[in-house]
Each structure stands twice: as structure tokens, then as C-alpha cells.
Design an enzyme around this catalytic site. Structure first.
Site: not given
Ligand code: 9WO
Length: 249
Positions: A115, A153, A168
Site C-alpha cells: 500500500e 538513450r 530526437d
């Protein structure tokens, strides 16, 4: 770059860390990922790491002791550590935060389960909290993998075809343009002619314009910091016939 991940479920990481570009980055030693199970730092013979929540309620809460002991054991091995807790209430991960984290020598990622984690862990570890988005999961493991992959990356040499990284950054902060490959026609839909033209200047311009079109239609909030050429292309889009503003989802 070295990343330590604290998780009660290290097996979640085995396949994702081996596959594709991320696997290669690790194999080539550009990134080191080490898994630590807080259960190994439990303080009783049942290797207990969780207990019932104070105040009552369903489920169990991860205790401070094992998590803090696990992180302290890593601190002695390495330099100053940035400790990151993957939680939905944290700072939202984006490309700018990823870039900032990719510049670090080492990071510790803490994955919660059950939880939740005892609130005192955050202070005890001096942890920052990072979220990958507004949804509830069963643990921080998948968010940790998302973070590891985006960081990988950004390390030198990981994206082999350097053009992909250039791509990118060419669309930095914008959505990319549509892509096409063979065949030249599919179900009656042809590839845009300019892409077959061999005119690289025209292709570059078309792609930038289509990136702006997609961003304007889907994520206008990202249209910031545009240069004069972008503004010219956007003006062209505004002047095109109405009805193309929405791209089908
Ligand atoms: C959940 C949470 C909610 C409000 C305030 C603090 C909180 N901490 C946590 C927490 O540590 N949750 C653990 C990890 C245990 C329950 C499942 N967990 C989790 C992490 N669900 N969703 C995420 C998560 C993490 C990062 N980005 C999106 C979702």
C-alpha cells in the site's frame, strides 16, 4: 553511469534490462544497473519488510528499517547519491529532468510495493520523488524501468545510429513527424511525394512542418520557444484550408 535499484521483485527487471538498446548499453558497460532486495536488509529472521498501517486499514506498508539500511549499504560503496523514490506524487518525469539525471554518476531508485512506504523513509534517505504520470500501479518497478531506459538513450554511444539522437534533438520538445517505409502505396494511401523526391532540403522542411502540425493538433502546450522558421511554417499551417487541424487519434 551506475544505477542501483531497490526492489522486492528483482525478477521484474531481468528481461527488460537485457533486451534491445538498453541491454546493449549495459552489456557494453556504458550503464551499470545493480539490483538490491531490501529483504536482504531485514532485521529479523523472517526477513520481514512490511507491517500493518498505523491507524488501521487494508494492506501493508513498507517499513523504514530495511529500505534505509539497504540505501546506506550502497552509500558506503559509492559517492554522494541522489536517491529517487518512484511515486505518483513526485515531480513529473520529462525529457528535461531525464537530461539532468543522465548527467549524474550514480543514482539510487527505490521501488515501493504493497500500500506504500512509511512516510519517514523520504526524509531519512533525503529522497526526491519522481512520477511518470497520473495513474496508480502496483509498484514502482515499471516506472523505474521507464526512467532507466530514457536515461540510457542519453549516454554517449548508446543510440548507435547517432542520427536517431540528432533526430530526437531536432524535434526537441515537439512531436515527431509522420514516418513511412515501403511499400510506396498501402491500401490506396501513397507515401507523401516529397519523401520520394530525394530533395533533402525539401524533406527537412516538410518534416519540420509536419512536426509542428502534429504538435499544434495534439499538444499545443509544447509550442514554445519556436524560431523564426518555425513561426513561418506555423503561419503556413494557419493559412491552409480549415478541417486539417485535427489529426485522427
Ligand atoms: C504511493 C503514493 C500515493 C500518494 C502519496 C505517496 C505515495 N507513495 C506511494 C508509493 O510509494 N506507492 C508504492 C509504489 C506502493 C504502491 C504502488 N506504488 C506505485 C508507484 N503505484 N504507482 C506508482 C507510480 C510511480 C511513479 N509514477 C507513476 C506511478
Amino acid at each position: 553511469m551506475r544505477i542501483d535499484i531497490l526492489t522486492l521483485f528483482p525478477e521484474i527487471f531481468s528481461d527488460p534490462l537485457q533486451a534491445s538498446l538498453l541491454g546493449k548499453a549495459i552489456e557494453e558497460g556504458r550503464m551499470t544497473v545493480a539490483l538490491t532486495d531490501p529483504r536482504d536488509f531485514a532485521q529479523d529472521r523472517h526477513r520481514r519488510v512490511d507491517d500493518a498501517p498505523y491507524g488501521g486499514g487494508a494492506g501493508m506498508v513498507m517499513q523504514c528499517g530495511p529500505l534505509v539500511a539497504a540505501v546506506e549499504s550502497l552509500r558506503t560503496k559509492n559517492s554522494l547519491r541522489r536517491v529517487i523514490l518512484m511515486t505518483p506524487r513526485g515531480r513529473r518525469l520529462d525529457q528535461a529532468l531525464a537530461k539532468e539525471l543522465a548527467a549524474e554518476e550514480d543514482l539510487v531508485l527505490v521501488c515501493g510495493r504493497y500500500e506504500g512506504i512509511d512516510e519517514r523513509v523520504v526524509n531519512a534517505l533525503g529522497a526526491e520523488e519522481i512520477s511518470i504520470g497520473d495513474y496508480v500501479l502496483s509498484g514502482g518497478e515499471l516506472p523505474a524501468l521507464v526512467l532507466v531506459e530514457t536515461l540510457s538513450r542519453m549516454l554517449p554511444g548508446v543510440v548507435g545510429d547517432w542520427e536517431s539522437v540528432e533526430t530526437d534533438s531536432f524535434y526537441d520538445g515537439l512531436l515527431g513527424p509522420p514516418q513511412y517505409t515501403r511499400p510506396p502505396e498501402f491500401q490506396g494511401v501513397p507515401v507523401p511525394e516529397v519523401l520520394l523526391s530525394g530533395n533533402h532540403a525539401a524533406i527537412r522542411r516538410w518534416r519540420r512542418k509536419e512536426a509542428l502540425r502534429a504538435t499544434r493538433a495534439r499538444r499545443p502546450d509544447l509550442l514554445v520557444g519556436l524560431n523564426d522558421e518555425d513561426k513561418k511554417l506555423l503561419a503556413e499551417l494557419e493559412n491552409e484550408a480549415a478541417g486539417d487541424k485535427e489529426i485522427a487519434p
